[in-house]
Design a protein around this motif. Sequence first.
Motif, PDB file in Angstrom:
ATOM      1  N   GLY A   1      52.708 124.664  13.591  1.00 29.95           N
ATOM      2  CA  GLY A   1      51.834 125.359  14.534  1.00 29.95           C
ATOM      3  C   GLY A   1      51.102 124.464  15.501  1.00 29.95           C
ATOM      4  O   GLY A   1      50.486 124.956  16.448  1.00 29.95           O
ATOM      5  N   GLN A   2      51.186 123.150  15.312  1.00 34.17           N
ATOM      6  CA  GLN A   2      50.523 122.236  16.228  1.00 34.17           C
ATOM      7  C   GLN A   2      51.543 121.688  17.233  1.00 34.17           C
ATOM      8  O   GLN A   2      52.736 121.584  16.943  1.00 34.17           O
ATOM      9  N   ASN A   3      51.064 121.309  18.412  1.00 35.51           N
ATOM     10  CA  ASN A   3      51.951 120.689  19.396  1.00 35.51           C
ATOM     11  C   ASN A   3      52.470 119.356  18.861  1.00 35.51           C
ATOM     12  O   ASN A   3      51.725 118.598  18.218  1.00 35.51           O
ATOM     13  N   LEU A   4      53.729 119.080  19.133  1.00 33.55           N
ATOM     14  CA  LEU A   4      54.337 117.826  18.699  1.00 33.55           C
ATOM     15  C   LEU A   4      55.041 117.183  19.878  1.00 33.55           C
ATOM     16  O   LEU A   4      55.752 117.855  20.628  1.00 33.55           O
ATOM     17  N   GLN A   5      54.840 115.889  20.048  1.00 33.15           N
ATOM     18  CA  GLN A   5      55.568 115.125  21.054  1.00 33.15           C
ATOM     19  C   GLN A   5      56.537 114.179  20.355  1.00 33.15           C
ATOM     20  O   GLN A   5      56.135 113.406  19.480  1.00 33.15           O
ATOM     21  N   ILE A   6      57.830 114.288  20.721  1.00 33.69           N
ATOM     22  CA  ILE A   6      58.840 113.367  20.217  1.00 33.69           C
ATOM     23  C   ILE A   6      59.051 112.320  21.298  1.00 33.69           C
ATOM     24  O   ILE A   6      59.413 112.645  22.437  1.00 33.69           O
ATOM     25  N   VAL A   7      58.793 111.075  20.978  1.00 33.77           N
ATOM     26  CA  VAL A   7      58.784 109.992  21.957  1.00 33.77           C
ATOM     27  C   VAL A   7      59.961 109.055  21.693  1.00 33.77           C
ATOM     28  O   VAL A   7      60.066 108.480  20.602  1.00 33.77           O
ATOM     29  N   CYS A   8      60.834 108.918  22.679  1.00 31.38           N
ATOM     30  CA  CYS A   8      62.000 108.026  22.568  1.00 31.38           C
ATOM     31  C   CYS A   8      61.887 106.936  23.620  1.00 31.38           C
ATOM     32  O   CYS A   8      61.854 107.234  24.814  1.00 31.38           O
ATOM     33  N   THR A   9      61.818 105.694  23.202  1.00 29.87           N
ATOM     34  CA  THR A   9      61.893 104.602  24.162  1.00 29.87           C
ATOM     35  C   THR A   9      63.364 104.241  24.354  1.00 29.87           C
ATOM     36  O   THR A   9      64.183 104.398  23.451  1.00 29.87           O
ATOM     37  N   TYR A  10      63.699 103.782  25.539  1.00 30.22           N
ATOM     38  CA  TYR A  10      65.096 103.517  25.871  1.00 30.22           C
ATOM     39  C   TYR A  10      65.194 102.337  26.821  1.00 30.22           C
ATOM     40  O   TYR A  10      64.207 101.894  27.417  1.00 30.22           O
ATOM     41  N   ARG A  11      66.441 101.867  26.962  1.00 30.21           N
ATOM     42  CA  ARG A  11      66.733 100.810  27.921  1.00 30.21           C
ATOM     43  C   ARG A  11      68.089 101.107  28.545  1.00 30.21           C
ATOM     44  O   ARG A  11      69.013 101.544  27.852  1.00 30.21           O
ATOM     45  N   CYS A  12      68.227 100.888  29.869  1.00 30.09           N
ATOM     46  CA  CYS A  12      69.495 101.105  30.575  1.00 30.09           C
ATOM     47  C   CYS A  12      70.084  99.764  30.997  1.00 30.09           C
ATOM     48  O   CYS A  12      69.360  98.774  31.171  1.00 30.09           O
ATOM     49  N   LEU A  13      71.393  99.738  31.184  1.00 33.16           N
ATOM     50  CA  LEU A  13      72.026  98.540  31.729  1.00 33.16           C
ATOM     51  C   LEU A  13      71.582  98.329  33.173  1.00 33.16           C
ATOM     52  O   LEU A  13      71.285  97.204  33.592  1.00 33.16           O
ATOM     53  N   THR A  14      71.536  99.424  33.933  1.00 31.92           N
ATOM     54  CA  THR A  14      71.039  99.417  35.314  1.00 31.92           C
ATOM     55  C   THR A  14      70.332 100.752  35.552  1.00 31.92           C
ATOM     56  O   THR A  14      70.582 101.725  34.821  1.00 31.92           O
ATOM     57  N   PRO A  15      69.443 100.845  36.543  1.00 33.48           N
ATOM     58  CA  PRO A  15      68.830 102.142  36.842  1.00 33.48           C
ATOM     59  C   PRO A  15      69.908 103.178  37.172  1.00 33.48           C
ATOM     60  O   PRO A  15      70.923 102.863  37.795  1.00 33.48           O
TER      61      PRO A  15
END
Length: 432
Positions: free
Chosen positions: A301-315
């Motif tokens: 019942g509470q708000n949840l934020q799922i946070v994923c950090t990432y990295r790309c080879l290029t933008p």
Amino acid sequence: MGIIIKAENLGKKYIIGHQRRERYITLRDIVMHKMLGIGQRILHPLSPNKEAVTLEEFWALKDINFEIEQGDRVGIIGRNGAGKSTLLKILSRITEPTTGKVRLKGRVASLLEVGTGFHPELTGRENIYLNGAILGMAGAEIKRKFDDIVAFAEVEKFLDTPVKHYSSGMYVRLAFAVAAHLEPEILIVDEVLAVGDAQFQKKCLGKMEEVGSEGRTVLLVSHNMAAIQSLCDRVILLNHGSVVNDGNPDEVIQAYTSLLSEISSRPLEDRNDRKGNGKVRFTAVGFQNTNGEPCSVALSGQNLQIVCTYRCLTPIKDGKTMFSIAIETLTGEKLLLFRNDYTGNLFDEIPIEGMLICTVPRLPLIPGIYRITICAENTQDVMDLVFHAAELQVTEGDYFGTGRVKNPKFGPFLAEHTWEILGAPLRRDVHD
């Protein structure tokens, strides 16, 4: 009923090359390479652009031994890179083992990858006859099964269209229908069924159960443990190319779940049991509460934020990148799927590194432990896919704001709803 598949000391070795800038290769290097043997790390003299290549042995399978009887329905499970697909390719006679041997009795029909065994320029109709011929069936036998195949695949309108124009779902439906209806003694199905919708997956599982009840043998690879549990009477667990468990489905699945929990606790950036071309790579997954503070436990019942950090080879600037997060049970049943293209939250540009946040208002899950699968893809390719990337623990929360629901007995979801009796007064009762 008799042994229909027997694997003896089965092994499969690959030679992997790693390029790096090095000095030029001399005659002495080549002679030493011959003396040391291919098993050592060497510098390959024929590498392009004057770059050295370090060669390394990789055993995808090693010392695999098992017997499968006619009519058995066997699940093969394991994390990505465990050797499942390599094993199926050997059993399907697509690739040869490096060591050992496998003995099979009867015709084998395999569905390993989308498009396996189909010619893209031929129509659906022509591919049905082609696949039947590959299985060694006469034209009359294929013709007898033809209508059943088409009806099962639900592709009547596109039967005379080249299959290169089919969607992935249509491709899989037709491929499975052909494989299952042409009466092979052994039916081998890989995870490709995940491409189809839920209704078709259920239909396929029903067909595989029917095939097994007819005395034919079914081998199924899936990350969905509920499907494995419902269909299979035996499960083989692979890890690092070896059989680590073989037996009762409940016991083997429990061992697999424990293994996944151990793996998900490792740093995501170091995980190599992932799929994709690497253009995007997830480096961590975490959770935040309503106040944006990191949390290890979420409340119903509470708000949840799922946070994923990432990295790309290029933008990435093509505006076609899609992110998805699936919340599943520990046995792989999909409960919730969040995708940015579903909600219209599209990104014209993906910076070279950053933090992706998915906000879930009023988390509707009952208390328990769930697993998180994350994916980045575009219309052509999967860039990064990690099963069981993290575990989410949910504890009881006051979802309805009444204080009454603490530990629901039915689930797995909670959902907002109201009640009324027409013409009767309504009293809002909040539990103390």
